[in-house]
Design an enzyme around this catalytic site. Structure first.
Site, PDB file in Angstrom:
ATOM      1  N   ASP A  44       0.748  -1.345   0.029  1.00 36.78           N
ATOM      2  CA  ASP A  44      -0.072   0.268  -0.041  1.00 36.78           C
ATOM      3  C   ASP A  44       0.980   1.256  -0.031  1.00 36.78           C
ATOM      4  O   ASP A  44       0.329   2.305   0.025  1.00 36.78           O
ATOM      5  CB  ASP A  44      -1.143   0.040   1.356  1.00 36.78           C
ATOM      6  CG  ASP A  44      -0.285   0.041   2.691  1.00 36.78           C
ATOM      7  OD1 ASP A  44       0.923  -0.107   2.599  1.00 36.78           O
ATOM      8  OD2 ASP A  44      -1.275  -0.019   3.405  1.00 36.78           O
ATOM      9  N   SER A  45       2.157   1.167  -0.122  1.00 36.99           N
ATOM     10  CA  SER A  45       3.137   2.345   0.094  1.00 36.99           C
ATOM     11  C   SER A  45       3.006   2.717  -1.724  1.00 36.99           C
ATOM     12  O   SER A  45       3.291   4.074  -1.595  1.00 36.99           O
ATOM     13  CB  SER A  45       4.511   1.628  -0.183  1.00 36.99           C
ATOM     14  OG  SER A  45       4.855   0.608  -1.252  1.00 36.99           O
ATOM     15  N   GLU A 182       9.606  -4.215  10.308  1.00 33.89           N
ATOM     16  CA  GLU A 182       9.746  -2.887   9.684  1.00 33.89           C
ATOM     17  C   GLU A 182      10.516  -2.058  10.836  1.00 33.89           C
ATOM     18  O   GLU A 182       9.664  -1.800  11.722  1.00 33.89           O
ATOM     19  CB  GLU A 182       8.499  -2.095   8.972  1.00 33.89           C
ATOM     20  CG  GLU A 182       9.089  -0.871   8.364  1.00 33.89           C
ATOM     21  CD  GLU A 182       7.882  -0.130   7.372  1.00 33.89           C
ATOM     22  OE1 GLU A 182       7.082  -1.228   7.034  1.00 33.89           O
ATOM     23  OE2 GLU A 182       8.290   0.841   6.970  1.00 33.89           O
TER      24      GLU A 182
HETATM   25  O1  KIV Z   1       3.533  -1.018   1.605  1.00 30.27           O
HETATM   26  C1  KIV Z   1       4.820  -1.668   1.495  1.00 30.27           C
HETATM   27  O2  KIV Z   1       5.691  -1.350   0.799  1.00 30.27           O
HETATM   28  C2  KIV Z   1       5.349  -2.453   2.542  1.00 30.27           C
HETATM   29  C3  KIV Z   1       6.669  -2.611   2.596  1.00 30.27           C
HETATM   30  C4  KIV Z   1       7.390  -1.349   3.229  1.00 30.27           C
HETATM   31  C5  KIV Z   1       7.064  -3.768   3.552  1.00 30.27           C
HETATM   32  O3  KIV Z   1       4.462  -2.720   3.516  1.00 30.27           O
END
Ligand code: KIV
Length: 275
Positions: A44-45, A182
């Site tokens: 969701d990044s 994380e």
């Molecule tokens: O949303 C994302 O990209 C993530 C990673 C940072 C692990 O959860």
């Protein structure tokens, strides 16, 4: 070889490190798949690196389905894990199972990822019972940014460290096949990794995790926002692209591009009749 949840479990037993990257579309997922990346995370990044939001909280199920579908078309051997967005699983166990199912059926995900420890264990258990593999995510969980008061390293004092160890065990006991750690101190990530039978996938969690994940825009210098300490730049693709865009603009402006080699021909006789 096709990567599955079994590959992930085996990798931990055989002490083979797992490499994951985020991807949000077909072409990028295909390049990563061809490079032998074990797992592709449609994180969701994408809210921040693809859609330009300040955080991940505005990302919707529709966003996740759209990008997961696109990435899935580029995947042949990697395990495709898709994030459950904010409020798609926190609200109830029922919502969690329904939304995880949609991410598999419509988003073509092989597994889903969700954030949290003991408080989401019932959701993890129910999704796993519905035959959908779940990857956990603890430590700095970006969907809780407002509760944390910012993006901060987690688990530095004894109480917080114990809580994280407890969260990791809760996620494992609920049936997750792997867990993302994380922004956790390296020594704590090592202890968690040794305490679990499922692989830990670190991002800002040091060298002792069973695998690593990075946001690809960070490792390629494609994202001009803040770059965290844990990111290694593997290429300045952002710089190369900016230079290429500027060269293109310059050549268009000076009439150098397109050249004769980029143009299509036709019979002179035909064109003469039109004048
Ligand atoms: O949303 C994302 O990209 C993530 C990673 C940072 C692990 O959860």
């Amino acid at each position: 070889m096709k990567n599955t949840v079994l590959t992930f479990r085996q990798a931990k037993r055989n002490k083979e490190k797992l490499a994951m990257l985020t991807a949000y579309d077909y072409s990028m997922a295909k390049l990563m798949d061809q490079a032998g990346i074990n797992g592709i995370l449609v994180g969701d990044s994408l809210g921040m690196v693809m859609l330009g939001y300040q955080d991940t909280l505005r990302v919707t199920m529709q966003d996740m389905i759209h990008h997961s579908k696109a990435a899935s078309r580029g995947v042949e051997s990697a395990l495709l894990v898709t994030d459950m967005p904010f409020m798609s699983y926190q609200t109830s166990v029922y919502d969690a199972v329904v939304n995880a199912g949609i991410l598999v059926r419509e988003g073509r995900a092989h597994a889903v990822k969700l954030e949290g420890g003991e408080e989401v264990a019932p959701q993890i258990r129910a999704i796993v019972q519905a035959s959908i593999p779940v990857m956990g995510h603890i430590g700095l969980t970006p969907q809780s940014v407002n509760a944390f008061g910012g993006y901060k390293v987690q688990g530095r004092d004894e109480e917080a460290a114990r809580k994280l160890l407890h969260a990791a065990k809760a996620v494992e006991e609920a049936g997750a096949f792997a867990v993302v750690l994380e922004c956790v101190p390296e020594k704590l990530a090592e202890l968690i990794t040794k305490s679990l039978s499922i692989p830990t996938i670190g991002i800002g969690a040091g060298r002792e995790c069973d695998g690593q994940v990075l946001v690809y825009q960070d490792m390629l210098a494609l994202f001009s926002g803040f770059t965290p300490k844990f990111v290694k730049r593997y290429a300045d693709a952002g710089g190369m692209m900016r230079e290429a865009f500027a060269a293109y603009k310059d050549e268009v402006g000076r009439g150098i591009f397109p050249g004769p080699e980029h143009a299509f021909t036709m019979d002179d006789g035909v064109i003469e009749k039109l004048y």
